[in-house]
Design an enzyme around this catalytic site. Structure first.
Site, PDB file in Angstrom:
ATOM      1  N   ASN A 101      46.259  32.692  41.203  1.00  0.00           N
ATOM      2  CA  ASN A 101      45.868  33.815  40.367  1.00  0.00           C
ATOM      3  C   ASN A 101      47.139  34.397  39.755  1.00  0.00           C
ATOM      4  OD1 ASN A 101      44.803  36.086  39.234  1.00  0.00           O
ATOM      5  ND2 ASN A 101      43.911  36.912  41.116  1.00  0.00           N
ATOM      6  N   ARG A 122      42.568  30.833  38.352  1.00  0.00           N
ATOM      7  CA  ARG A 122      41.676  31.888  37.894  1.00  0.00           C
ATOM      8  C   ARG A 122      41.992  32.174  36.435  1.00  0.00           C
ATOM      9  NH1 ARG A 122      41.267  37.968  40.167  1.00  0.00           N
ATOM     10  NH2 ARG A 122      39.251  38.392  39.266  1.00  0.00           N
ATOM     11  N   HIS A 153      34.760  39.680  36.989  1.00  0.00           N
ATOM     12  CA  HIS A 153      34.590  39.588  38.452  1.00  0.00           C
ATOM     13  C   HIS A 153      33.575  38.521  38.844  1.00  0.00           C
ATOM     14  CE1 HIS A 153      36.040  44.018  38.765  1.00  0.00           C
ATOM     15  NE2 HIS A 153      37.040  43.195  39.030  1.00  0.00           N
ATOM     16  N   ARG A 195      41.572  52.595  34.975  1.00  0.00           N
ATOM     17  CA  ARG A 195      40.866  52.322  33.707  1.00  0.00           C
ATOM     18  C   ARG A 195      39.745  53.347  33.521  1.00  0.00           C
ATOM     19  NH1 ARG A 195      39.686  46.042  34.857  1.00  0.00           N
ATOM     20  NH2 ARG A 195      41.553  45.815  36.136  1.00  0.00           N
ATOM     21  N   GLU A 226      37.741  35.381  46.545  1.00  0.00           N
ATOM     22  CA  GLU A 226      37.786  34.707  45.242  1.00  0.00           C
ATOM     23  C   GLU A 226      38.592  33.415  45.328  1.00  0.00           C
ATOM     24  OE1 GLU A 226      38.916  38.638  44.002  1.00  0.00           O
ATOM     25  OE2 GLU A 226      37.873  38.349  42.110  1.00  0.00           O
TER      26      GLU A 226
END
Ligand code: ADP
Length: 420
Positions: free
Chosen positions: A17, A100, A189, A250, A393
């Site tokens: 990632n 990813r 996601h 965010r 993940e």
């Protein structure tokens, strides 16, 4: 031929990632279901760069070393793997690297083996995710150079949401912008949702065609996914990972008029406005204190008013989107919490669940104390089963890359047999 691969031996696959200044990695032996090594290279291109690395079940060690770029960082990681104790890894045994990739755009709806054509499409997609995709691509290019014998596989965060219907993914702006630029909701996601929904189905006793589930992925980036029969029918993030619920730094959904007002009144470039909305907003912006929920819960407990307000806004924003998704699904059978906050904050889970009483959610307070472990936390009387499932993940990325490595090994073998 892009790669050469031996079809015998253990299935060692790396999940990567790559972010702007960090590379997270995990090396799996998928056949033995074992993690062989894991770590993160941090502050790439910045002073104080380092690699935090662990082999097998060993404790993490910190290696402080200059890392000018992603390729240099990965070269160091591979050196740590080959020197690793107690079990050094032979790099030629790594059959695939799963990367990813945040934005697959409209081109990619499932994991793909990266070849020249794929790479140029990924580069095109960078326009859609300028904060993420360029670094994902750097990781792919570095691994092609450093591990030429391994299959490079791109696994997309957007792909899980391919099942969202058009009336949910279109924006009500002139449709020429969708046609010209692919301006639509994509959702993110997805790798986490794929892993967590599969695990939830296992825990709940199988996938049912009409099951109604909402997964709350609450990390620094936060989003919700509404699933019917195990597939995504809507999600809160949109064209970019900036939309939806209030997050750590965010803003989530704001009136687009706010964006234009800020740009005009403060004479800001689009990039500067994006920086404010991505990095200085959310609970950090409201509290003026931190984007980390541990800090906020502690400060709010001591009476810090704006930390309290930030937490209230976070829970309110989740509640509003959850309510909308309960309506979209026509009711709710299961609610799942995952990622940093979802896995570790009993207070946030309790506040959210209290607001979902109308939908039949009843929490077992004792079971809700759990942190970072799989558990069912609903009361026996709850009409909705509530679960905590730590996301993984990296495992999902490695499994996807491993599946393609196996598929290609089979083709390769057939090819070899044909040619004698
Ligand atoms: P990312 O989106 O960066 O992958 P994570 O899923 O790792 O983020 O979540 C990180 C966030 O989880 C932290 O910023 C923090 O807000 C939250 N978190 C972690 N542990 C706890 C805890 N014990 N209590 C409350 N929040 C926590």
């Amino acid at each position: 031929m892009l790669w050469k691969m031996r079809s015998e031996g253990p299935l060692k696959v790396m999940a990567l990632n790559c972010g702007s200044s960090s590379v997270k990695y995990k090396l799996f032996d998928l056949e033995r279901d074992e993690v062989l090594a894991r770590g993160v290279a941090e502050r790439i291109g910045l002073p104080g760069s380092r690699i935090i690395h662990a082999s097998g079940r060993e404790k993490e060690s910190v290696f402080t070393t200059p890392l000018a770029g992603h390729q240099e960082a990965l070269a160091c990681v591979f050196r740590l793997l080959t020197d690793g104790t107690p079990a050094p890894v032979e790099l030629s045994e790594i059959k695939a690297v799963g990367h990813r990739v945040v934005h697959g755009g409209q081109n990619f709806q499932k994991p793909v083996v990266v070849d020249e054509r794929v790479l140029s499409l990924l580069e095109e997609n960078s326009r859609l995710a300028p904060l993420h995709n360029p670094y994902n691509i750097m990781g792919i290019k570095a691994c092609r150079a450093l591990l030429p014998g391994a299959l490079q596989v791109a696994v997309f965060d957007t792909a899980f949401h391919r099942t969202i219907p058009d009336y949910a993914f279109m924006y009500a702006i002139p449709s020429e912008y969708y046609e010209r630029f692919g301006l639509r909701k994509y959702g993110f996601h997805g790798i986490s949702y794929q892993y967590v929904s599969r695990r939830a189905a296992e825990l709940l006793g199988g996938k049912k065609e009409d099951s109604r589930m909402i997964i709350c992925h609450l990390g620094n980036g936060a989003s919700l996914c509404a699933l019917k029969g195990g597939v995504s029918v809507d999600t809160t993030m949109g064209f970019t990972p900036l939309a939806g619920t209030v997050m750590s730094t965010r803003c989530g959904d704001v009136d687009p008029g706010v964006v234009l007002f800020l740009a005009e009144r403060e004479n800001l470039s689009p990039a500067s406005v994006l920086e404010i909305l991505n990095k200085k907003s959310g609970v950090l912006g409201i509290s003026g204190l931190s984007g980390d929920f541990r800090d906020l819960e502690e400060a709010a407990g001591k009476g810090h008013a704006r930390a309290g307000l930030a937490l209230k806004m976070f829970v309110y924003s989740l509640t509003k989107h959850l309510g909308a998704f309960v309506a979209v699904l026509g009711g709710l059978d299961a609610l799942v919490f995952t990622a940093g906050i979802g896995e570790n904050s009993p207070a946030i889970r309790a506040a959210v669940c209290a607001n979902l009483k109308f939908a039949g959610v009843v929490l077992d307070e004792e079971k809700n104390r759990i942190r970072g472990k799989e558990a069912e936390i609903s009361a026996g009387s709850s009409a909705v089963r509530v679960l905590v499932i730590p996301t993984d993940e990296e495992k999902m990325i490695a499994e996807e890359a491993g599946a393609l490595a196996k598929k290609y090994a089979h083709l390769l073998k057939r090819e070899r047999e044909k040619t004698g």
